[in-house]
Design a protein around this motif. Sequence first.
Motif, PDB file in Angstrom:
ATOM      1  N   ILE B 163       6.455 -23.871  37.856  1.00 29.61           N
ATOM      2  CA  ILE B 163       6.803 -25.059  37.105  1.00 29.61           C
ATOM      3  C   ILE B 163       7.529 -26.074  38.001  1.00 29.61           C
ATOM      4  N   HIS B 164       8.158 -25.581  39.054  1.00 25.47           N
ATOM      5  CA  HIS B 164       8.897 -26.488  39.936  1.00 25.47           C
ATOM      6  C   HIS B 164       8.081 -26.904  41.151  1.00 25.47           C
ATOM      7  N   ASN B 165       6.834 -26.433  41.216  1.00 25.76           N
ATOM      8  CA  ASN B 165       5.993 -26.801  42.359  1.00 25.76           C
ATOM      9  C   ASN B 165       5.725 -28.303  42.383  1.00 25.76           C
ATOM     10  N   ASP B 166       5.677 -28.816  43.615  1.00 27.11           N
ATOM     11  CA  ASP B 166       5.265 -30.203  43.767  1.00 27.11           C
ATOM     12  C   ASP B 166       3.791 -30.155  44.109  1.00 27.11           C
ATOM     13  N   VAL B 167       2.972 -30.801  43.315  1.00 27.42           N
ATOM     14  CA  VAL B 167       1.550 -30.642  43.601  1.00 27.42           C
ATOM     15  C   VAL B 167       0.893 -31.948  43.996  1.00 27.42           C
ATOM     16  N   CYS B 168      -0.159 -31.802  44.806  1.00 33.24           N
ATOM     17  CA  CYS B 168      -0.994 -32.926  45.173  1.00 33.24           C
ATOM     18  C   CYS B 168      -2.381 -32.358  45.421  1.00 33.24           C
ATOM     19  N   PHE B 169      -3.221 -32.463  44.402  1.00 34.03           N
ATOM     20  CA  PHE B 169      -4.554 -31.872  44.513  1.00 34.03           C
ATOM     21  C   PHE B 169      -5.574 -32.930  44.902  1.00 34.03           C
ATOM     22  N   ALA B 170      -6.199 -32.744  46.061  1.00 33.83           N
ATOM     23  CA  ALA B 170      -7.342 -33.600  46.391  1.00 33.83           C
ATOM     24  C   ALA B 170      -8.573 -32.924  45.820  1.00 33.83           C
ATOM     25  N   PRO B 171      -9.495 -33.696  45.228  1.00 32.59           N
ATOM     26  CA  PRO B 171     -10.682 -33.051  44.658  1.00 32.59           C
ATOM     27  C   PRO B 171     -11.421 -32.266  45.749  1.00 32.59           C
ATOM     28  N   LEU B 172     -11.924 -31.108  45.415  1.00 34.45           N
ATOM     29  CA  LEU B 172     -12.652 -30.301  46.393  1.00 34.45           C
ATOM     30  C   LEU B 172     -14.071 -30.835  46.514  1.00 34.45           C
ATOM     31  N   LEU B 173     -14.361 -31.454  47.653  1.00 39.24           N
ATOM     32  CA  LEU B 173     -15.680 -32.040  47.834  1.00 39.24           C
ATOM     33  C   LEU B 173     -16.227 -31.616  49.191  1.00 39.24           C
ATOM     34  N   ASP B 177     -20.143 -36.330  49.877  1.00 39.53           N
ATOM     35  CA  ASP B 177     -19.293 -36.633  48.724  1.00 39.53           C
ATOM     36  C   ASP B 177     -17.857 -36.860  49.177  1.00 39.53           C
ATOM     37  N   ALA B 178     -17.405 -36.008  50.093  1.00 37.10           N
ATOM     38  CA  ALA B 178     -16.038 -36.117  50.581  1.00 37.10           C
ATOM     39  C   ALA B 178     -15.836 -37.463  51.273  1.00 37.10           C
ATOM     40  N   GLN B 179     -16.823 -37.858  52.081  1.00 37.90           N
ATOM     41  CA  GLN B 179     -16.742 -39.124  52.805  1.00 37.90           C
ATOM     42  C   GLN B 179     -16.652 -40.297  51.837  1.00 37.90           C
ATOM     43  N   ARG B 180     -17.494 -40.270  50.790  1.00 35.66           N
ATOM     44  CA  ARG B 180     -17.488 -41.372  49.810  1.00 35.66           C
ATOM     45  C   ARG B 180     -16.159 -41.452  49.080  1.00 35.66           C
ATOM     46  N   TYR B 181     -15.648 -40.282  48.744  1.00 32.62           N
ATOM     47  CA  TYR B 181     -14.365 -40.248  48.036  1.00 32.62           C
ATOM     48  C   TYR B 181     -13.261 -40.792  48.933  1.00 32.62           C
ATOM     49  N   TYR B 182     -13.339 -40.421  50.212  1.00 33.36           N
ATOM     50  CA  TYR B 182     -12.348 -40.897  51.175  1.00 33.36           C
ATOM     51  C   TYR B 182     -12.380 -42.427  51.243  1.00 33.36           C
ATOM     52  N   ASP B 183     -13.603 -42.999  51.244  1.00 38.35           N
ATOM     53  CA  ASP B 183     -13.746 -44.457  51.266  1.00 38.35           C
ATOM     54  C   ASP B 183     -13.073 -45.098  50.055  1.00 38.35           C
ATOM     55  N   LEU B 184     -13.299 -44.486  48.924  1.00 38.69           N
ATOM     56  CA  LEU B 184     -12.697 -45.018  47.698  1.00 38.69           C
ATOM     57  C   LEU B 184     -11.172 -45.016  47.808  1.00 38.69           C
ATOM     58  N   CYS B 185     -10.634 -43.933  48.322  1.00 40.10           N
ATOM     59  CA  CYS B 185      -9.181 -43.824  48.451  1.00 40.10           C
ATOM     60  C   CYS B 185      -8.623 -44.891  49.402  1.00 40.10           C
ATOM     61  N   ALA B 232     -16.912 -50.042  44.823  1.00 39.01           N
ATOM     62  CA  ALA B 232     -16.237 -48.881  45.396  1.00 39.01           C
ATOM     63  C   ALA B 232     -16.518 -47.599  44.629  1.00 39.01           C
ATOM     64  N   CYS B 233     -16.590 -47.714  43.307  1.00 41.32           N
ATOM     65  CA  CYS B 233     -16.780 -46.472  42.550  1.00 41.32           C
ATOM     66  C   CYS B 233     -18.226 -46.304  42.101  1.00 41.32           C
ATOM     67  N   HIS B 234     -19.082 -47.127  42.667  1.00 39.96           N
ATOM     68  CA  HIS B 234     -20.491 -47.039  42.311  1.00 39.96           C
ATOM     69  C   HIS B 234     -21.099 -45.649  42.516  1.00 39.96           C
ATOM     70  N   PRO B 235     -20.782 -44.966  43.654  1.00 37.46           N
ATOM     71  CA  PRO B 235     -21.432 -43.662  43.854  1.00 37.46           C
ATOM     72  C   PRO B 235     -21.004 -42.611  42.834  1.00 37.46           C
ATOM     73  N   PHE B 236     -19.926 -42.893  42.115  1.00 36.88           N
ATOM     74  CA  PHE B 236     -19.399 -41.873  41.216  1.00 36.88           C
ATOM     75  C   PHE B 236     -19.611 -42.204  39.752  1.00 36.88           C
ATOM     76  N   GLU B 237     -20.848 -42.253  39.319  1.00 38.99           N
ATOM     77  CA  GLU B 237     -21.094 -42.357  37.883  1.00 38.99           C
ATOM     78  C   GLU B 237     -20.635 -41.045  37.252  1.00 38.99           C
ATOM     79  N   GLU B 238     -20.289 -41.112  35.972  1.00 40.36           N
ATOM     80  CA  GLU B 238     -19.727 -39.925  35.309  1.00 40.36           C
ATOM     81  C   GLU B 238     -20.598 -38.675  35.517  1.00 40.36           C
TER      82      GLU B 238
END
Lengths: 79, 701
Positions: B163-173, B177-185, B232-238
């Motif tokens: 409960i006291h953990n500090d978290v920062c989850f990057a999506p697992l890609l 996909d990882a490259q595109r997500y990185y661009d968005l960020c 920017a978010c074009h590659p990520f349709e739902e």
Amino acid sequence: MVIEMRLTEISEDQTVRLVDIHLPGEQKRRLMHVGFYEGIRIRFIRRAPMGDPSIYEVCGNAIILRKADAQHIEVEVDV
Amino acid sequence: MKEYQIAFVGNPNVGKSAWINALSGADFKVGNWPGVTIEKKEARVIWKEEAYHLIDLPGTYALDEVTNEERITTQYLREEPVDLIVNVVDATNLSRNLYLTLCLRELQIPMLLVLNFMDEVDKYHIRIETEKLSRRLQLPVLPYSALDKEHYDDVQEAICMAIHNDVCFAPLLDGEDAQRYYDLCTYLERYMPQEAQTRDIHKLAIQIIHKEEIACRQLVSWHSSWEELHAACHPFEEEQWQRIYQRTLPSLMRYVHEEEADRLRISQKIDYYVLHKYWGFPICFLFFSVLLMIVFNGSAPFNDFIDFFINQMLAKYTAAAISFLPAALQQLILKGILAGVGGVLTFVPLMALLYFMLALLEESGYMSRIAFLFDRSMRVFHLSGKSFVSLLLGFGCNVPAIYATRTLDNEKQKKLTALLVPFMSCGARLPVYVLFASAFFQGKAAVMILSIYGIGILLALIMALVYSRMKGFRTKELFVLELPPYRLPSMSVVFQKVKQEVKAYVHKATTIVLWAMIALWALSYFPNGSTQDSYIARFGKMVAPIYEPLGFGTRWETVAALPGSIIAKETVVGFLDQMLLNSEEEPYEPISLKEDIEETAFALGSACRESITSLLPRQVLEEGEDDSLVQAVHGLWTDRLANLRAFSYMVYVLLSIPCVMTLQAVYREYGRRLLLLSILTMLFVPYLVSLFIFQFFSLIL
């Protein structure tokens, strides 16, 4: 050779590959949540005694679908 | 004291409830989520002087908002302050369960992964590299089964830590996909305030991908243009995003080694028989006959015992204790409160057994099989397979049957089924049929009683067709149902369900029902202290002419007995007894504490014995009623149409307004509107049906 067909045309114990789901977005998403996405293998397990619905195995799960819904799922099979 | 909110999230049937039971020592509150009939379970526990609220969120496959279950879970996680997510997964089925885990990571809330059913993992020769999985997901992974008592402390410990953990989850890609997500960020980072942390960037990126309006507006307010945002978010349709996650799953499954997916094999072997083309239905019917027989015969001796205990033992002592009070007050306590509440309480054993069976059905996985078998035939009536189970339970008692509608898959189906349940003839109506059948249909009693049950079923199906023409009950939803593998039910979960429901029933019997009892007693006692000249009798006389076209209105006694049936249908018998025979109260036996205790103990002992020995079929009809009452009822009508009048009355009792406990159940689950609809239905339908039966057959006979 690859034959395309609907999921309802599958015969007992046959395994097919999913090509596309021709349903509105929401319904398509629901199917995807339980494992129906492109390229996945679907195995036909059995039909209910009255012919409908049917059980399909997807990603190691048994999922029940009605004929009315399953006929919108396009699949292919290698021969 | 610090209060923490812990949300338990997972796919359906993964054992979230079992874990909450285990961690809270089975001490929790049960209610419904606002607006829908989906159970809400919450426990508050104190660990190390800090309070933790364990909340059971509805089972879901993804953070979407299509079904009610998904909507509740998703909105809760997005809007409420959740301190920790405990993601319970079925360890034998990680390839599907981990999809939700990927979605949950997006929320950037501290999280734990509990691999439930680890005992089965060993059985199926699956090997999971939990450490590697934990590292990849950046989550603590606890490979423990909820059946394993020795690990409860470990899980508790892990919760307090995480409960006291500090978290920062990057999506697992992976890969592109990882490259595109990185661009968005990178694009987002340009516009975000300086102090923004990596975690905030991920959070915003995910919100943008899911097209959450607030996030998009926020970004535009930071001087990004809509066009830029869109590009920017074009590659990520739902849908695309879902596919991306599905592509990630195989890389997670590297840590799971299984020889062959044979998790379903044992279940499929059983299903070969249970769902067989020819034997499927016979096996199901056999199963239910045995089940209902056990419920009825196993509970009957206990019902009798409670009746004996309250109406003889308890009444005797109460009478002695209050003999100094005025007569009317004595009557109120003995006849109004004690007898009334006692009458409702005698159904507790029957209900407990029904709830027990229902919980077993659900937990073992057979419930979904029944839904599968009956889906086609029930669909003709716009119902689904699971409605069948609810309706069937209704033959035992309508209250658990209404409760069972909760297990249905969509809200409209639930409501429709709840409206139909009261048409199923419950156990309390049987004494009325038995009385009239033995008075008018000597030798044909069983056939007549069965035909009453048949009429109930027939009308339920007709009403299903009628209701489904109404807008609120028609559904065109996709029907997707998972067939879970057969599992040994967790007894702690089963007993908890029974305990909760019985507790609620007893509570209602002593609150709401109590007032109904007192009112009804007053109506049948005042003004003169005799039932035959009471307000209720006068009322019966007054409205009897309305019932004349139905056949039985020629005798006002039968009409006057109807309002009382709202407490429990069987009170009609007792009421007629008072009306027709004006039987003198038998004086209570003299008090002797020693004898009474012995007698009570003996009665309890024989009830226990009988409930086991009488599990085999028992002739209900032979028990019969006492002869004088049968004679008196026989004398109600003597003309040519006497039998028809009696039958019309039996049908009316079958269909008229359900008892107050059932109404209460409908109200609790579905609210005022459905309650009103149910009452209206049960006012008009019986009148019309009895009218039709009497008029039609009096022409023929």
